[in-house]
Design a protein around this motif. Structure first.
Motif, PDB file in Angstrom:
ATOM      1  N   LYS A   8       3.375  -4.411  -8.018  1.00 48.41           N
ATOM      2  CA  LYS A   8       3.161  -3.781  -9.322  1.00 48.41           C
ATOM      3  C   LYS A   8       1.756  -3.234  -9.416  1.00 48.41           C
ATOM      4  O   LYS A   8       0.791  -3.999  -9.351  1.00 48.41           O
ATOM      5  N   ASP A   9       1.636  -1.912  -9.543  1.00 48.98           N
ATOM      6  CA  ASP A   9       0.360  -1.255  -9.846  1.00 48.98           C
ATOM      7  C   ASP A   9      -0.776  -1.731  -8.961  1.00 48.98           C
ATOM      8  O   ASP A   9      -1.807  -2.189  -9.447  1.00 48.98           O
ATOM      9  N   LEU A  10      -0.614  -1.606  -7.662  1.00 52.90           N
ATOM     10  CA  LEU A  10      -1.614  -2.145  -6.746  1.00 52.90           C
ATOM     11  C   LEU A  10      -2.679  -1.107  -6.418  1.00 52.90           C
ATOM     12  O   LEU A  10      -2.365   0.021  -6.024  1.00 52.90           O
ATOM     13  N   ASN A  11      -3.950  -1.465  -6.627  1.00 55.05           N
ATOM     14  CA  ASN A  11      -5.077  -0.663  -6.157  1.00 55.05           C
ATOM     15  C   ASN A  11      -5.761  -1.429  -5.039  1.00 55.05           C
ATOM     16  O   ASN A  11      -5.948  -2.636  -5.149  1.00 55.05           O
ATOM     17  N   VAL A  12      -6.144  -0.716  -3.978  1.00 55.44           N
ATOM     18  CA  VAL A  12      -6.890  -1.363  -2.896  1.00 55.44           C
ATOM     19  C   VAL A  12      -8.263  -0.725  -2.808  1.00 55.44           C
ATOM     20  O   VAL A  12      -8.389   0.501  -2.782  1.00 55.44           O
ATOM     21  N   TYR A  13      -9.289  -1.545  -2.770  1.00 56.48           N
ATOM     22  CA  TYR A  13     -10.672  -1.053  -2.671  1.00 56.48           C
ATOM     23  C   TYR A  13     -11.311  -1.534  -1.383  1.00 56.48           C
ATOM     24  O   TYR A  13     -11.073  -2.660  -0.941  1.00 56.48           O
ATOM     25  N   TYR A  14     -12.118  -0.659  -0.779  1.00 60.36           N
ATOM     26  CA  TYR A  14     -13.084  -1.117   0.223  1.00 60.36           C
ATOM     27  C   TYR A  14     -14.451  -0.986  -0.427  1.00 60.36           C
ATOM     28  O   TYR A  14     -14.965   0.125  -0.569  1.00 60.36           O
ATOM     29  N   GLY A  15     -15.037  -2.094  -0.831  1.00 59.49           N
ATOM     30  CA  GLY A  15     -16.269  -2.013  -1.601  1.00 59.49           C
ATOM     31  C   GLY A  15     -15.981  -1.289  -2.906  1.00 59.49           C
ATOM     32  O   GLY A  15     -15.146  -1.739  -3.681  1.00 59.49           O
ATOM     33  N   ASN A  16     -16.656  -0.153  -3.120  1.00 57.07           N
ATOM     34  CA  ASN A  16     -16.400   0.609  -4.337  1.00 57.07           C
ATOM     35  C   ASN A  16     -15.420   1.745  -4.122  1.00 57.07           C
ATOM     36  O   ASN A  16     -15.062   2.464  -5.039  1.00 57.07           O
ATOM     37  N   PHE A  17     -15.015   1.921  -2.842  1.00 50.99           N
ATOM     38  CA  PHE A  17     -14.147   3.046  -2.516  1.00 50.99           C
ATOM     39  C   PHE A  17     -12.693   2.677  -2.775  1.00 50.99           C
ATOM     40  O   PHE A  17     -12.178   1.675  -2.251  1.00 50.99           O
ATOM     41  N   LEU A  18     -12.050   3.469  -3.609  1.00 47.01           N
ATOM     42  CA  LEU A  18     -10.643   3.232  -3.909  1.00 47.01           C
ATOM     43  C   LEU A  18      -9.810   3.858  -2.795  1.00 47.01           C
ATOM     44  O   LEU A  18      -9.767   5.075  -2.634  1.00 47.01           O
ATOM     45  N   ALA A  19      -9.156   3.015  -1.979  1.00 51.21           N
ATOM     46  CA  ALA A  19      -8.437   3.528  -0.808  1.00 51.21           C
ATOM     47  C   ALA A  19      -6.977   3.838  -1.127  1.00 51.21           C
ATOM     48  O   ALA A  19      -6.422   4.814  -0.625  1.00 51.21           O
ATOM     49  N   VAL A  20      -6.377   2.988  -1.932  1.00 50.90           N
ATOM     50  CA  VAL A  20      -4.974   3.194  -2.298  1.00 50.90           C
ATOM     51  C   VAL A  20      -4.860   2.964  -3.805  1.00 50.90           C
ATOM     52  O   VAL A  20      -5.417   2.001  -4.324  1.00 50.90           O
ATOM     53  N   GLU A  21      -4.155   3.855  -4.473  1.00 51.67           N
ATOM     54  CA  GLU A  21      -4.129   3.781  -5.938  1.00 51.67           C
ATOM     55  C   GLU A  21      -2.716   3.654  -6.490  1.00 51.67           C
ATOM     56  O   GLU A  21      -1.811   4.399  -6.089  1.00 51.67           O
ATOM     57  N   GLY A  22      -2.547   2.703  -7.374  1.00 52.39           N
ATOM     58  CA  GLY A  22      -1.366   2.617  -8.220  1.00 52.39           C
ATOM     59  C   GLY A  22      -0.029   2.576  -7.507  1.00 52.39           C
ATOM     60  O   GLY A  22       0.891   3.304  -7.880  1.00 52.39           O
ATOM     61  N   VAL A  23       0.109   1.715  -6.507  1.00 52.18           N
ATOM     62  CA  VAL A  23       1.389   1.635  -5.813  1.00 52.18           C
ATOM     63  C   VAL A  23       2.283   0.600  -6.483  1.00 52.18           C
ATOM     64  O   VAL A  23       1.890  -0.539  -6.678  1.00 52.18           O
ATOM     65  N   SER A  24       3.483   1.033  -6.848  1.00 50.89           N
ATOM     66  CA  SER A  24       4.512   0.096  -7.316  1.00 50.89           C
ATOM     67  C   SER A  24       5.747   0.335  -6.471  1.00 50.89           C
ATOM     68  O   SER A  24       6.187   1.472  -6.311  1.00 50.89           O
ATOM     69  N   ILE A  25       6.289  -0.721  -5.913  1.00 48.75           N
ATOM     70  CA  ILE A  25       7.421  -0.546  -5.012  1.00 48.75           C
ATOM     71  C   ILE A  25       8.233  -1.838  -5.010  1.00 48.75           C
ATOM     72  O   ILE A  25       7.675  -2.926  -5.160  1.00 48.75           O
ATOM     73  N   ASN A  26       9.549  -1.714  -4.899  1.00 41.99           N
ATOM     74  CA  ASN A  26      10.406  -2.892  -4.822  1.00 41.99           C
ATOM     75  C   ASN A  26      11.157  -2.851  -3.493  1.00 41.99           C
ATOM     76  O   ASN A  26      11.912  -1.913  -3.246  1.00 41.99           O
ATOM     77  N   ILE A  27      10.933  -3.853  -2.674  1.00 39.81           N
ATOM     78  CA  ILE A  27      11.535  -3.884  -1.340  1.00 39.81           C
ATOM     79  C   ILE A  27      12.553  -5.006  -1.308  1.00 39.81           C
ATOM     80  O   ILE A  27      12.229  -6.168  -1.562  1.00 39.81           O
ATOM     81  N   ALA A  28      13.803  -4.647  -0.996  1.00 39.20           N
ATOM     82  CA  ALA A  28      14.881  -5.628  -1.028  1.00 39.20           C
ATOM     83  C   ALA A  28      14.811  -6.550   0.178  1.00 39.20           C
ATOM     84  O   ALA A  28      14.282  -6.185   1.229  1.00 39.20           O
ATOM     85  N   ALA A  29      15.351  -7.763   0.010  1.00 42.28           N
ATOM     86  CA  ALA A  29      15.431  -8.690   1.128  1.00 42.28           C
ATOM     87  C   ALA A  29      16.434  -8.156   2.139  1.00 42.28           C
ATOM     88  O   ALA A  29      17.350  -7.402   1.805  1.00 42.28           O
ATOM     89  N   ARG A  30      16.272  -8.575   3.396  1.00 47.21           N
ATOM     90  CA  ARG A  30      17.161  -8.164   4.483  1.00 47.21           C
ATOM     91  C   ARG A  30      17.357  -6.662   4.542  1.00 47.21           C
ATOM     92  O   ARG A  30      18.478  -6.156   4.525  1.00 47.21           O
ATOM     93  N   SER A  31      16.244  -5.948   4.563  1.00 47.04           N
ATOM     94  CA  SER A  31      16.338  -4.502   4.716  1.00 47.04           C
ATOM     95  C   SER A  31      15.162  -4.059   5.571  1.00 47.04           C
ATOM     96  O   SER A  31      14.228  -4.809   5.783  1.00 47.04           O
ATOM     97  N   VAL A  32      15.250  -2.816   6.066  1.00 45.97           N
ATOM     98  CA  VAL A  32      14.122  -2.243   6.783  1.00 45.97           C
ATOM     99  C   VAL A  32      13.559  -1.119   5.929  1.00 45.97           C
ATOM    100  O   VAL A  32      14.285  -0.212   5.529  1.00 45.97           O
TER     101      VAL A  32
END
Lengths: 259, 336
Positions: A8-32
């Motif tokens: 839900k709404d994931l931001n990834v930072y390296y220090g102050n640098f925003l590397a990935v912004e606003g990821v929301s994803i639902n991954i089902a079990a037993r799937s690729v």
């Protein structure tokens, strides 16, 4: 065994640098699930946040939630070490421990999490993990030889055996075939198809045919320009992404009109 | 020794390569053009220089060995009643060899775990700033002359250790190595060993740190991704990778500990070989040579050089042993 992942709404930072912004994803079990996208778009970075491996880099941090069957991986008091024993990882380049035999490589993680094993239990884990990685027949006569003596493809399957020996809920794969020849790649792809019967598999790949061959759902990541954060553009069934994408950017990328 | 062989081997290999390149009979114009590029000349110069460098090391080593043997011969061949006040050479050298090995062994026993710990702290635990500062300090320690360590040992460490020695001999005196009465000045073999340990710690630490830092990220991440804690990751990925390097580092330290002269000569109040480490007594070869060399002449000089030859052989044997230990695990070294 296998668990679903909800981000839900994931931001990834390296220090102050925003590397990935606003990821929301639902991954089902037993799937690729495949993550595709141009280099530097943050798909590998995002993958690493699913087992907190990004924390290896100093200054890396996330905001948001990653739920594994409802349990927040980033909740207070959650030990990243425990997270990683539930969410295994296979890397771009095969990395068996060079000083260990094939057998010890498979058992490396088990010995960490479970402590001591009786000899017969250990043998059973080795055999079932190597069978699970389609490697047993090739190495059963040389389990005490170093893992680094195997071919690249065999080494990568050894790494997969090592990962499944821990009995994780999820297996993350970061471009697992990019250092392999086509035949070894095929062997690993076949294996991925079998793995999804028992595990939730998330794979990052640069190879779109591979994404089309192995995955049930595909997520396309993109980046607006250098220095901008990577974003999840589109996430749908693999057939939809490749045949009938909603976004222009996705269509451009999968049809090769991009980058 | 082995390094020398490596280097000459590499040098000759380089020469072979250029030789085959120019000799190839069927090579048509294009290949010949390639081999007569400017680079080919540079390659020859470099392989020549490498060969010369390797050869110089061998020549120096052989020259030292020949000098030692030739100068030691009179002492080994003379009637034993004339050597070392009628004691004979072997009875004279034996306690010195034992003293040397014990002092070096204790020094390594103390220094190795500390060095590995410090190196791991610098490479894997300390924040970057702190690890840089610590690295500088370690390198600085390695640069302190041994006479300073000796002076420190004699004027500070030895007196400071006396209460400890008194306690050790009263508590553990039934063990021969801690038998009393302890030296009142603290100038014992154990003190000398501790000074030696302090001297070799920076060497072992800085070599180990370099090697720990070279552990492939790939293997560290493999361990972490399996759910290893930091210490488990170090045991699983860092230490096995660094094992040959640690042995080399310890051997470097051992070389210094075996050959260290000044610090031991200052700190140790020498005497005949005794089991107790807490009493004055014992002596090492290097310190014995340094203390007696100024007044030695004739046969007694030959005797001291023969003692040097023995030290040379001991060092060589220890190094060969270490190489053998490393090569035993070649298959699992990760080099393949």
């Amino acid at each position: 065994m296998s668990k679903r992942i909800d981000v839900k709404d994931l931001n990834v930072y390296y220090g102050n640098f925003l590397a990935v912004e606003g990821v929301s994803i639902n991954i089902a079990a037993r799937s690729v699930t495949a993550f595709i996208g141009p280099s530097g778009c943050g798909k590998s970075t995002f993958l690493r946040t699913l087992n907190r491996m990004h924390e290896v880099l100093p200054g890396a941090r996330v905001e948001g939630q990653v739920l594994l069957d409802g349990d927040d991986l980033y909740g207070s008091g959650v030990d990243p070490v425990a997270v990683r024993s539930h969410v295994g990882m296979v890397f771009q380049r095969p990395n068996p421990f060079p000083t260990m035999s094939i057998r010890d490589n498979v058992l490396a993680g088990v010995k960490l999490n479970g402590g001591r094993l009786s000899k017969s239990d250990a043998q059973e884990v080795v055999e079932s993990s190597l069978k699970g990685a389609n490697l047993w027949n090739e190495v059963k006569d040389r389990l005490d030889k170093p893992g680094s003596g195997l071919s690249g493809g065999q080494q990568q399957r050894l790494c997969i055996a090592r990962a499944i020996a821990v009995k994780p809920d999820v297996i993350l794969m970061d471009e697992p075939c990019s250092a392999l020849d086509p035949i070894s790649t095929l062997a690993v792809e076949d294996l991925i198809n079998e793995l999804k019967e028992r595990y939730t598999v998330v794979i990052v790949t640069h190879n779109m045919q591979q994404a089309a061959r192995v995955s049930d759902k595909t997520a396309f990541f993109n980046i607006a320009g250098t220095g901008k954060p990577g974003k999840l553009i589109e996430y749908a069934d693999t057939t939809t992404i490749f045949n009938n994408p909603k976004e222009k950017a996705t269509e451009d990328y999968v049809s090769g009109r991009f980058g | 020794m082995t390094r020398t062989v490596h280097e000459t081997a590499r040098a000759t290999k380089g020469r072979d390569l250029t030789a085959t390149e120019t000799k190839t009979p069927e090579s048509p114009g294009r290949l010949r053009a390639l081999s007569s590029r400017q680079g080919a000349a540079g390659d020859k110069v470099f392989s020549g220089a490498a060969l010369a460098a390797g050869a110089i090391i061998l020549v120096v080593l052989v020259a030292v060995a020949v000098f030692l043997v030739v100068q030691a011969m009179p002492a080994l061949l003379a009637p034993q009643s004339q050597i070392a006040n009628g004691e004979g050479f072997w009875p004279y050298i034996f306690p010195l060899v034992v003293g040397t090995i014990i002092a070096a062994a204790i020094a390594l026993l103390i220094a190795t775990p500390i060095s590995i710990g410090v190196a791991l702290f610098i490479s894997h635990y300390a924040p970057r700033r702190l690890s840089q500062i610590l690295g500088y300090i370690i390198d600085l320690l390695a640069a302190i002359p041994s006479v300073i360590f000796g002076a420190w040992g004699i004027s500070f460490l030895a007196p400071a250790l006396v209460p400890g020695y008194t306690w050790l001999s009263s508590a553990l005196g039934w063990i021969p190595i801690f038998a009393g009465p302890p030296s009142a000045t603290g100038k014992t073999l154990l003190t000398a060993s501790i000074v030696l340990a302090v001297m070799v710690i920076p060497i072992i630490t800085s070599v180990c740190r370099e090697i720990f830092l070279q552990t492939p990220k790939l293997h560290e991440e493999a361990a972490l991704a399996l759910g290893a804690t930091r210490w488990e990751m170090i045991r699983m990925a860092v230490l096995p990778f660094a094992r040959p390097g640690i042995i080399s580092a310890v051997m470097l330290g051992l070389g210094r500990a075996l050959g260290e002269t000044m610090a031991v000569a200052l700190v140790l109040s020498s005497g005949p070989l005794i089991a107790s480490l807490l009493q004055s007594g014992n002596q090492t070869i290097a310190a014995e040579i340094a203390l007696n060399f100024p007044e030695a002449s004739g046969l007694s000089l030959n005797t001291l050089i023969a003692a040097g030859l023995v030290l040379f052989i001991v060092t060589l044997a220890v190094n060969l042993l270490a190489r053998w230990v490393i090569s035993r695990h070649k298959e699992f070294s990760g080099a393949n």
